[in-house]
Design an enzyme around this catalytic site. Sequence first.
Site, PDB file in Angstrom:
ATOM      1  N   ASP A 140      -1.040   3.270  -4.365  1.00 37.91           N
ATOM      2  CA  ASP A 140      -0.689   1.852  -4.381  1.00 37.91           C
ATOM      3  C   ASP A 140      -1.078   1.203  -5.710  1.00 37.91           C
ATOM      4  OD1 ASP A 140      -0.014  -0.720  -3.777  1.00 37.91           O
ATOM      5  OD2 ASP A 140      -1.492  -0.995  -2.182  1.00 37.91           O
ATOM      6  N   ASP A 163       5.956  -2.175  -8.778  1.00 35.98           N
ATOM      7  CA  ASP A 163       5.025  -1.819  -7.711  1.00 35.98           C
ATOM      8  C   ASP A 163       5.480  -0.548  -7.013  1.00 35.98           C
ATOM      9  OD1 ASP A 163       2.902  -2.173  -5.789  1.00 35.98           O
ATOM     10  OD2 ASP A 163       4.394  -2.947  -4.399  1.00 35.98           O
TER      11      ASP A 163
END
Length: 524
Positions: free
Chosen positions: A161, A388
């Site tokens: 992440d 992201d």
Amino acid sequence: MRTALFLIVSSLLIAETPISFGLGEIPQRKWFIEVQKNHHDHGEIDSGIQLTLYHVHRTSSSSNLLVRDEARVQSFNYRRSILKSNTKIHAASTTSSNGARSTSRSSATAASTVLANRAKANSVGGGVDIGLNPGTSIGVANYYVKMGLGTPVNYYDMIVDTGSSLTWLQCKPCAVYCHPQAGPMYDPSTSTTHKYVTCSTSQCSALEAATLNPPMCSMLTNWCLYEASYGDHSYSIGYLTRDTMTLSSTSKPTLPGFVYGCGEDTQGLFGRSAGLIGFARNSLSLSAQLAPKYGYAFAYCLPTTSTPSSGSSQNRTGILTIGASLSYNYTNTETLANLAVPYQFTPMITDPDDPSLYYLRWTGMTVSGEPLNGVPPLRYRETSTIIDSGTVISRLPTSIYTALRDVFSQALSTTYQKAPSYSILDTCYYYKPKTSTTNHQKELMMKMWLGVPKVSMIFEGGAELQLGPENVLLEVTEGVSCLAFSANSDTNGIAIIGNHQQKTYRIIYDIANSKIGFAAGGCD
């Protein structure tokens, strides 16, 4: 074994130092059972880390995965609104009860700069490639690696992440609640190298910048407690700890004293993963902790499935690379020559409100080489944009998304029948053309791919993501594909480049030199 109850306070509470708790001190939000546990106390630059990545094309739970994806986006929106609110409060306040006050935002920015400069000064190189696996097999729509922890080492499925800083995983005895996970749960009592982080350490103090929640302190043990909470109401609560971390089961590179969260109360949209690995720009992230050893840079290539014309649905492999030198080079599989990756670079922008995320300056978008109608260049530049790994579908401001949707619909609507919206995706079509008589699904999808216009996202400095049909379309059910973009209509919303649009590109995050690079065909 002695036990005591300690209160976990609201995620919005702000404090300058760790908070100690006893019973009944604050109105109840959540009880956390603290267990007195038995625990053990416990130079040179390596070449780096590289692991293999896999991707699953589609599962029967696509709708659930998209719902979770939307929850993640709302978490970013929530985070941004909180940070902007805190910035205004901090700007209006010049002193605190302790005298002069410095904000966690400025501290985080300063820490990021120090880390980057240190990595440059050390001139570290090398790297290691790490295997990255399909998240759909553990109920998430992003990617995970096998992270080894402890002595002796055991491996755990950890989500990668870039939008999070703190690495955490579920730990025994799991005093409150742990979600079901794939594989065994980490047991710190079985590791001879595990240690708890105490409240007076710099790592404990760094938690607020990493999680937006103040650190807490156990009155019983003086151990530091963390709370990682997210805007979708997911959270992990537990102890900040250290242990030896291993990322490759082949070469076994390790990082002694790796700092992470040992969660004993975790709830939310984490699928069946053991936890998260944080790659954001923060001193507690995995990339920052590995920077002195490998350099402050990492890269990955997210694969896609074979094209419909191949007649195969086998998953292709991708790579996560940690390390400056290895991120910039690759080995030709035929000649075995060491070659430079042909990146196109764009500056890595730092947002003072949230310096941990990877911002970049978006300058334009084209479809079939033509700019979107009615979208002036300034509209892109004034949009806060991040890249992201954990968001699946790219989010665009409503005005830009509407222009993209309109030109996409014009290209396909004359040939293909409109299908109903699917979850957050509102522009969907059946594979089968209106005039076709064949029912061969792969042939039909290949024909649709040939008719999909090429979409390009352009960034400052000329870096460009040229998106093919595999990046523009998402197959949601058999016979139906949708435009793989969505609008982010939140007033504090940001544009997000999701992992579906990143597939097949090799993407480097060179934090030390503040730049992001794209290289087409990086999984080949």
